[in-house]
Design a protein around this motif. Structure first.
Motif, PDB file in Angstrom:
ATOM      1  N   ASP A 180       0.803  -1.221   0.000  1.00 22.45           N
ATOM      2  CA  ASP A 180       0.000   0.000   0.000  1.00 22.45           C
ATOM      3  C   ASP A 180       0.836   1.271   0.000  1.00 22.45           C
ATOM      4  O   ASP A 180       0.319   2.364  -0.256  1.00 22.45           O
ATOM      5  N   TRP A 181       2.141   1.154   0.258  1.00 19.60           N
ATOM      6  CA  TRP A 181       2.984   2.341   0.400  1.00 19.60           C
ATOM      7  C   TRP A 181       3.113   3.139  -0.904  1.00 19.60           C
ATOM      8  O   TRP A 181       3.453   4.323  -0.882  1.00 19.60           O
ATOM      9  N   SER A 188      -2.038   6.275  -2.364  1.00 21.33           N
ATOM     10  CA  SER A 188      -2.832   6.796  -1.246  1.00 21.33           C
ATOM     11  C   SER A 188      -4.062   5.940  -1.008  1.00 21.33           C
ATOM     12  O   SER A 188      -4.420   5.084  -1.831  1.00 21.33           O
ATOM     13  N   ALA A 189      -4.747   6.217   0.098  1.00 21.82           N
ATOM     14  CA  ALA A 189      -5.989   5.495   0.409  1.00 21.82           C
ATOM     15  C   ALA A 189      -7.035   5.724  -0.675  1.00 21.82           C
ATOM     16  O   ALA A 189      -7.762   4.800  -1.055  1.00 21.82           O
ATOM     17  N   SER A 232      -9.385   2.383  -0.631  1.00 25.60           N
ATOM     18  CA  SER A 232      -9.318   1.576   0.592  1.00 25.60           C
ATOM     19  C   SER A 232     -10.667   1.427   1.282  1.00 25.60           C
ATOM     20  O   SER A 232     -11.009   0.350   1.785  1.00 25.60           O
ATOM     21  N   ARG A 236      -2.154  -2.602   6.571  1.00 30.58           N
ATOM     22  CA  ARG A 236      -1.508  -2.114   5.351  1.00 30.58           C
ATOM     23  C   ARG A 236      -2.546  -1.804   4.271  1.00 30.58           C
ATOM     24  O   ARG A 236      -2.459  -2.270   3.146  1.00 30.58           O
ATOM     25  N   GLN A 261      -3.658   1.646   4.146  1.00 32.45           N
ATOM     26  CA  GLN A 261      -3.646   3.110   4.277  1.00 32.45           C
ATOM     27  C   GLN A 261      -4.717   3.622   5.243  1.00 32.45           C
ATOM     28  O   GLN A 261      -5.517   4.494   4.919  1.00 32.45           O
TER      29      GLN A 261
END
Length: 447
Positions: free
Chosen positions: A212-213, A216-217, A222, A241, A243
């Protein structure tokens, strides 16, 4: 002096921290979360399985081509060697059961994009691109069900092989989402569809997202991912993980020095230095080291997710089998002090890990294998009714030192541990108290 019912205190603190750390957009009923997370809090041990094309050459999963240790073309060629010819999901599940683990998490798809199930999306899969030519995920989950073990699904959100993912391999893959929003929408539809396939076909109890890094969410959608999962499997739990849309945290490899402030947490740890099968990696942790790490996590209110990496044919390296069996042997003897317990005494009361029962009337002290002679507990106001060496019929005596009749400060408890009662890996003492644990937290004197 402070009298604590640890169970009520820990649950309340966990819920407070949960709502402090959880994305504000989520409207979650506290009673619902507490109920849903209870099995996870009680489970303490899970087994992680990294299995994919990377096991053919024994290279780093996905990262080997990302870090240019191997070309992408040579990495992908490994699919031709993924046979699963000796894959025995019942044997896997039986070994996991033997460890005492309550759940298992398998890599349904790593960053390289190869799905271990018959995905309907036009992309890499074990069914269409390897000699195995079959679903290897379904039989494993079925075997877990037969052993009463919860199903866990690792899923990489990013996909470095997908043509619509803004990756690094080709110039055509490098793009800015703002400049080519339609491509990103296609990728969103792709990964959402794969999540829905797994969720519908296998209904995992636990989702373990990764990758997820990179986005963004909002870009990972997400909130929609969480909503989609819970619509089919309302009691499913999700790792951190995603976000900000998960239920618990997952520190990796390095154990926190101080007790984490997370609501619920899990340490994911390899048995050697790599996640997947790596024949050149012989730096296996000893059973003593694994048990020590495990106890440390549990005594601090967390779980251990212990990883193994099967070979391309489906067999598990002997060294990993040995570690799992030794862990299981220890858990069979000492599991009472591990499973369904709470984090133990605050630091400073005992020089070692501790746990406590939910009614706070039984305290467990963990001693390294070579510990013998006197061990000490400080600040325990309670009377001790009995001390048993767990897993044996041996009972020990204790001595209270320094207690002054007119002072509220309790004395020091000394317990003499004979050498002949020591466990091979870690000895556990079971202290039965007169009532729920009551601790002195003052500075001495008349406090």
């Amino acid at each position: 002096m402070i009298k604590k019912c640890f169970y009520t205190f820990c649950i309340s603190l966990a819920l407070l921290l949960f709502f402090t750390n959880t994305n504000a957009q989520q409207k979650i009923n506290p009673d619902s979360i507490r109920s849903k997370m209870q099995w996870f809090a009680d489970a303490k041990l899970g087994i992680f399985i990294h299995w994919g094309m990377y096991s053919v050459n024994g290279v780093d999963e996905s990262w080997s081509f990302y870090n240019k240790k191997i070309s992408y073309a040579d990495y992908i060629k490994q699919m031709k060697g993924f046979t699963a010819s000796k894959y025995d999901p019942q044997a896997w599940a039986g070994l996991i059961k033997e460890t005492g683990a309550r759940y298992a998490v398998i890599t349904t798809k790593h960053h390289d994009g190869m799905a271990l199930w018959p995905t309907k999306q036009k992309h890499l899969s074990v069914v269409n691109n390897t000699p195995a030519k079959r679903d290897v995920l379904g039989p494993f989950y079925k075997a877990l069900d037969e052993q009463g073990i919860k199903r866990g699904a690792y899923f990489s959100l990013l996909d470095w092989s997908h043509p619509d993912y803004p990756g690094f391999m080709k110039d055509t893959n490098r793009y800015k989402i703002a400049e080519q929003p339609e491509r990103w929408k296609r990728f969103q539809h792709f990964f959402q569809s794969q999540i829905n396939e797994i969720n519908t076909a296998y209904k995992p109890d636990l989702w373990w997202f990764d990758g997820d890094w990179e986005k963004s969410a909002d870009e990972w959608q997400s909130a929609d991912v969480r909503k989609q999962i819970l619509a089919i499997q309302p009691d499913a739990i999700i790792n951190g993980r995603l976000q900000g849309y998960g239920d618990y945290e997952t520190p990796e490899q390095n154990f926190p020095v101080s007790k984490p402030k997370y609501n619920w947490w899990e340490l994911c740890m390899t048995t050697n230095n790599n996640w997947g099968y790596h024949p050149d990696d012989t730096a296996y942790k000893t059973p003593f080291e694994i048990i020590t790490i495990f106890v440390d996590a549990v005594s601090n209110g967390g779980n251990l997710l212990l990883d193994i990496g099967p070979k391309a044919d489906g067999t598990i390296p002997e060294e990993q089998v040995h570690i799992l069996k030794e862990l299981g042997k220890w858990n069979k003897k000492n599991g009472e002090a591990i499973f369904n317990t709470l984090a133990g005494l605050p630091q400073g009361h005992f020089y070692g890990p501790t746990t406590i029962t939910k009614d706070s009337t039984t305290l467990y002290l963990f001693l390294p294998a070579q510990t013998a002679g006197n061990v000490m507990v400080k600040g325990l106001v309670n009377d001790i009714r009995d001390i048993q060496v767990l897993g044996t019929s041996i009972h020990l005596q204790h001595k209270v030192v320094g207690k002054i009749s007119w002072s509220p400060v309790p004395g020091l408890v000394f317990i003499n541990v004979p050498e002949n009662v020591r466990d091979e890996y870690m000895t556990v003492l079971k202290l039965t108290l007169d009532k729920p644990v009551k601790l002195y937290r003052g500075q001495g004197g008349l406090n």
